[in-house]
Scaffold this motif. Structure first.
Motif, PDB file in Angstrom:
ATOM      1  N   LEU A  78       0.830  -1.216   0.000  1.00 38.56           N
ATOM      2  CA  LEU A  78       0.000   0.000   0.000  1.00 38.56           C
ATOM      3  C   LEU A  78       0.859   1.259   0.000  1.00 38.56           C
ATOM      4  CD1 LEU A  78      -2.875  -0.951   2.495  1.00 38.56           C
ATOM      5  CD2 LEU A  78      -2.937  -0.933  -0.004  1.00 38.56           C
ATOM      6  N   LYS A  79       1.890   1.268   0.811  1.00 41.42           N
ATOM      7  CA  LYS A  79       2.792   2.437   0.832  1.00 41.42           C
ATOM      8  C   LYS A  79       3.462   2.607  -0.531  1.00 41.42           C
ATOM      9  CE  LYS A  79       5.337   5.720   2.779  1.00 41.42           C
ATOM     10  NZ  LYS A  79       6.408   5.968   1.800  1.00 41.42           N
ATOM     11  N   VAL A  94       4.168   7.018   6.689  1.00 42.51           N
ATOM     12  CA  VAL A  94       3.939   5.598   6.984  1.00 42.51           C
ATOM     13  C   VAL A  94       2.458   5.251   7.149  1.00 42.51           C
ATOM     14  CG1 VAL A  94       6.187   5.308   8.061  1.00 42.51           C
ATOM     15  CG2 VAL A  94       4.227   6.026   9.456  1.00 42.51           C
ATOM     16  N   LEU A  95       2.186   3.950   7.004  1.00 42.48           N
ATOM     17  CA  LEU A  95       0.855   3.404   7.319  1.00 42.48           C
ATOM     18  C   LEU A  95       0.504   3.736   8.765  1.00 42.48           C
ATOM     19  CD1 LEU A  95      -1.536   1.293   6.714  1.00 42.48           C
ATOM     20  CD2 LEU A  95      -0.015  -0.388   7.759  1.00 42.48           C
ATOM     21  N   THR A  97      -5.280   3.445   5.842  1.00 42.81           N
ATOM     22  CA  THR A  97      -4.694   4.669   5.304  1.00 42.81           C
ATOM     23  C   THR A  97      -3.429   4.983   6.098  1.00 42.81           C
ATOM     24  OG1 THR A  97      -5.181   6.945   4.605  1.00 42.81           O
ATOM     25  CG2 THR A  97      -6.013   6.270   6.753  1.00 42.81           C
ATOM     26  N   GLY A  98      -2.850   6.170   5.832  1.00 48.28           N
ATOM     27  CA  GLY A  98      -1.611   6.524   6.512  1.00 48.28           C
ATOM     28  C   GLY A  98      -1.450   8.033   6.633  1.00 48.28           C
ATOM     29  N   PHE A 151      -7.931   2.779   1.554  1.00 50.77           N
ATOM     30  CA  PHE A 151      -8.073   1.526   0.814  1.00 50.77           C
ATOM     31  C   PHE A 151      -8.953   0.562   1.601  1.00 50.77           C
ATOM     32  CE2 PHE A 151      -3.971   3.322  -0.415  1.00 50.77           C
ATOM     33  CZ  PHE A 151      -4.054   3.283  -1.805  1.00 50.77           C
ATOM     34  N   ALA A 152     -10.050   0.127   0.977  1.00 55.21           N
ATOM     35  CA  ALA A 152     -10.853  -0.951   1.559  1.00 55.21           C
ATOM     36  C   ALA A 152     -10.246  -2.266   1.077  1.00 55.21           C
ATOM     37  CB  ALA A 152     -12.306  -0.836   1.122  1.00 55.21           C
TER      38      ALA A 152
END
Length: 367
Positions: free
Chosen positions: A289-290, A309-310, A326-327, A334-335
């Motif tokens: 994700l990051k 970061v997350l 999220t972060g 993001f689901a």
């Protein structure tokens, strides 16, 4: 009659008597070879059976030994409680390792330095809101956004000398922690009106969630504190460990289906913590994700902060099928759905060491 004649007759008589005796013995012998009739007790030819020996009756079995712990009372009568068979020892289980699948994305204000996030709606017909606690001195606030559109609904700033941290919703109230402080702000979820300031028992506040009854707070150590929201007294504490090692820097928290999910600061991993003993029973590797938000970041736009970061975990109320992640300074929520990668078999030491290297920071790490 002469003497010779007399002896001759006597010899003949002797022979005749001998023959008669022999004939009687032969007849008797033949009779003994005839099968004996049932119940013919008068037959003297058969050898009498020896008297049968009488068997001694077997002694009764000894009474069972009954111990005090094997007895329960029922209407005043003590009855032995038969011991159940001991079940086989359960096989040890390893942690569940998971990846994720992105199922939906939501736009978000990229200026929010996310310290806590909650997905909530006020009524059955209302739309879902994203309540966010934004950190950084001079920019800390609590804000409500529409989840679908990302538009700001309302916001409330904190004093410039306060750094906002974790956030949770419990019984219609929003609870927001303050970093390097034992203060908690309590808001009304309908309008963000500040209702009161409460002091918890810890010296610091990082992540915050609840189990439906108590608040659960992290403070950068490996200890999670359960706080009674009625008077903010300490209920209990649990140490968080993974395979015998303390898990420190647990930041944003969320209660998910009976477990405490907590992301580790400076790592893109989420620990799944058993609230009964603090043991980490699973990990989610969210490193991708990051990478995704970094790829979409336009470095030429100097006004936009670079994604950090997350640090955001949420679920919709009573729906743990999806996580909303999220972060700090992320432009997206993001689901995701979890994707287990293993079957909980015990891990090799090599795999354990690999997870520790990816998902944990050194126990003596300092900010």
């Amino acid at each position: 009659m002469g003497l010779r004649t007399y002896f001759f007759l006597l010899a003949i008589i002797f022979v005749l008597v001998s023959c008669l005796d022999s004939h009687g013995a032969l007849v008797q012998a033949k009779k003994c070879r005839v099968p004996k009739k049932k119940n013919n007790k008068g037959d003297s030819c058969r050898k009498p059976k020896p008297p049968s020996k009488k068997r001694r009756p077997s002694p009764p079995p000894p009474p069972p030994v009954v111990f005090a712990e094997d007895v329960f009372e029922d209407d005043g009568v003590e009855v032995p409680d038969p011991k159940p068979k001991t079940p086989p020892s359960p096989q040890p289980e390893g942690p569940v390792l998971s990846s994720y699948k992105i199922v939906e994305e939501f736009d978000r204000d990229r200026t929010v330095y996310t310290q806590g996030i909650e997905i909530h709606k006020r009524c059955d017909d209302c739309e879902y809101s994203d309540f966010s606690s934004a950190g950084i001195y001079g920019a800390s606030r609590i804000a409500e956004f529409n989840l679908e559109s990302g538009k700001l609904i309302r916001s409330r700033d904190l004093p410039a000398d306060e750094f906002a941290e974790g956030l949770t919703v419990l019984d219609g109230k929003l609870y927001q922690l303050i970093w390097k402080s034992n203060e908690t702000y309590v808001y009304d979820v309908d309008d963000l009106g500040r209702r009161q300031v409460k002091e918890h028992t810890q010296d610091d506040g990082w992540g915050l969630t609840d189990d439906g009854t108590n608040l659960i707070l992290s403070d950068s150590s490996n200890v999670l504190s359960f706080i009674d929201p009625s008077d903010f007294s300490l209920v209990k504490q649990i140490p968080v460990t993974f395979e015998g090692t303390d898990v420190v820097w647990i930041n944003e928290l969320e209660w998910v289906d009976g477990l405490i999910y907590g992301n580790v600061y400076q790592r893109s991993c989420i620990a799944k913590i058993d609230p009964s003993n603090g043991k980490v029973v699973g990990w989610i590797d969210a490193r991708g994700l990051k990478d995704k938000v970094d790829e979409n970041h336009d470095a030429s736009e100097e006004s936009d902060p670079r994604p950090d970061v997350l640090n955001g975990i949420a679920i919709k109320p009573r729906d743990a099928s999806r996580l909303y992640l999220t972060g700090k300074y992320w432009p997206k929520i993001f689901a995701v759905e979890e994707k287990p990668l293993n079957d909980r078999k015990p891990m090799s030491q090599e795999k354990i060491d690999e997870i520790k290297d990816i998902c944990m920071v050194a126990v003596d790490a300092r900010l």
